[in-house]
Design an enzyme around this catalytic site. Structure first.
Site, PDB file in Angstrom:
ATOM      1  N   ILE A  55       0.845  -1.183   0.000  1.00 20.28           N
ATOM      2  CA  ILE A  55       0.000   0.000   0.000  1.00 20.28           C
ATOM      3  C   ILE A  55       0.886   1.240   0.000  1.00 20.28           C
ATOM      4  O   ILE A  55       1.877   1.316   0.732  1.00 20.28           O
ATOM      5  CB  ILE A  55      -0.960   0.010   1.211  1.00 20.28           C
ATOM      6  CG1 ILE A  55      -1.854   1.260   1.174  1.00 20.28           C
ATOM      7  CG2 ILE A  55      -0.243  -0.123   2.524  1.00 20.28           C
ATOM      8  CD1 ILE A  55      -2.984   1.252   2.199  1.00 20.28           C
ATOM      9  N   SER A  56       0.553   2.210  -0.847  1.00 17.21           N
ATOM     10  CA  SER A  56       1.261   3.486  -0.930  1.00 17.21           C
ATOM     11  C   SER A  56       2.752   3.260  -1.204  1.00 17.21           C
ATOM     12  O   SER A  56       3.106   2.618  -2.190  1.00 17.21           O
ATOM     13  CB  SER A  56       1.018   4.282   0.364  1.00 17.21           C
ATOM     14  OG  SER A  56       1.367   5.631   0.202  1.00 17.21           O
ATOM     15  N   TRP A  57       3.651   3.738  -0.338  1.00 13.96           N
ATOM     16  CA  TRP A  57       5.089   3.492  -0.526  1.00 13.96           C
ATOM     17  C   TRP A  57       5.360   1.991  -0.599  1.00 13.96           C
ATOM     18  O   TRP A  57       6.209   1.540  -1.384  1.00 13.96           O
ATOM     19  CB  TRP A  57       5.868   4.108   0.631  1.00 13.96           C
ATOM     20  CG  TRP A  57       7.356   3.937   0.565  1.00 13.96           C
ATOM     21  CD1 TRP A  57       8.263   4.810   0.051  1.00 13.96           C
ATOM     22  CD2 TRP A  57       8.120   2.823   1.060  1.00 13.96           C
ATOM     23  NE1 TRP A  57       9.545   4.318   0.175  1.00 13.96           N
ATOM     24  CE2 TRP A  57       9.484   3.099   0.793  1.00 13.96           C
ATOM     25  CE3 TRP A  57       7.786   1.637   1.688  1.00 13.96           C
ATOM     26  CZ2 TRP A  57      10.509   2.209   1.147  1.00 13.96           C
ATOM     27  CZ3 TRP A  57       8.794   0.754   2.030  1.00 13.96           C
ATOM     28  CH2 TRP A  57      10.138   1.047   1.761  1.00 13.96           C
TER      29      TRP A  57
END
Length: 278
Positions: free
Chosen positions: A95-97
């Protein structure tokens, strides 16, 4: 929950046992977020599924690294973690980074990734960025250290459910999460400078599910659509919400992930090689 030395780095790891023969799900978190942020999602997953979570060096309960690191060099860390826990292959969710880390792992070690799930993420430096004011908020770890500040900026930064209930984002970030040193946050932030997966996305081999919110100020939806066009055999699922919906409304998103990873998903069964020695 334990501290393991993996590839010369001490990291905090939480591993949930599951039914023998089920592939583990390896979770890669976002910038500054400890493994506890995934707890609502883990709680609604099929209990037969093994789950592996970890804190990046300097985040949550993992000791801070002495020197900075780069995301492009982290694939061996995940491979060594799977080796240590006795798994040859895993499903990987980022998720995300952490979606960048998951992409890097799948590109560098496709033999270790059975399925890839990318949530609220983009292809790195060559992506359509969010609003500059939103990006400035990310440059500081303050939202992870100051609950009041986290609540005040939640609507603008995370979108989705946080617009109507900013306290939800504040509680997700602070109710159970462990706080690491500020140096760990900045190292993680710097690790992605110059990194991009965009020109390599057509070479991604594992079946890939892309999950993106229709109201995500950090990662605009257009990035998911671009990735979907470039990644072979990818599926795109657009959910109603923002950047934190995987944790904020796990009961809505987990079934989508389970359907993709489960026995009816593409390439199920024979592609999974199981733990070493099985």
């Amino acid at each position: 929950m334990r501290i393991l030395t993996i590839g010369g780095r001490a990291i905090r790891v939480a591993a949930r046992d599951g039914t023998p023969g089920w592939p583990p799900l390896l979770l890669c978190n976002g910038i500054g977020a400890s493994l506890e942020l995934f707890q609502p999602f883990v709680d609604v997953l099929d209990p037969r599924r093994p789950v592996i979570r970890f804190d990046m060096p300097g985040i949550g309960g993992s000791p801070a690294p002495v020197i900075p690191y780069h995301l492009g060099m982290l694939a061996p860390l995940l491979a060594d973690l799977l080796d240590h826990l006795g798994y040859q292959q895993a499903d990987v969710l980022g998720i995300s980074w952490g979606g960048g880390l998951a992409q890097q792992f799948a590109l560098s070690r496709p033999d270790r990734v059975r399925r890839l799930v990318l949530v609220a993420t983009g292809p790195g430096a060559l992506m359509i960025p969010g609003h500059p004011r939103v990006l400035l908020r990310i440059l500081s770890p303050r939202r992870h250290r100051d609950p009041g500040y986290a609540g005040r900026i939640a609507s603008e930064l995370y979108g989705g459910s946080a617009r109507n209930d900013p306290a939800l984002a504040r509680d997700l970030l602070h109710a159970t999460a462990r706080l690491g040193p500020a140096r760990g946050y900045y190292y993680q932030l710097l690790s992605s400078v110059g990194w991009t997966s965009l020109p390599r996305l057509p070479r991604l081999r594992p079946p890939t599910l892309i999950l993106a919110g229709d109201d995500d100020p950090i990662i605009p939806l257009v990035n998911a659509r671009i990735m979907h066009r470039l990644i072979p055999r990818s599926q795109l699922h657009v959910y109603h919400g923002g950047h934190l919906e995987l944790a904020a409304h796990a009961e809505r998103i987990a079934p989508v992930v389970e359907a993709f990873l489960g026995p009816d998903g593409p390439g199920a069964g024979p592609q999974y090689h199981g733990p070493f020695g099985s």
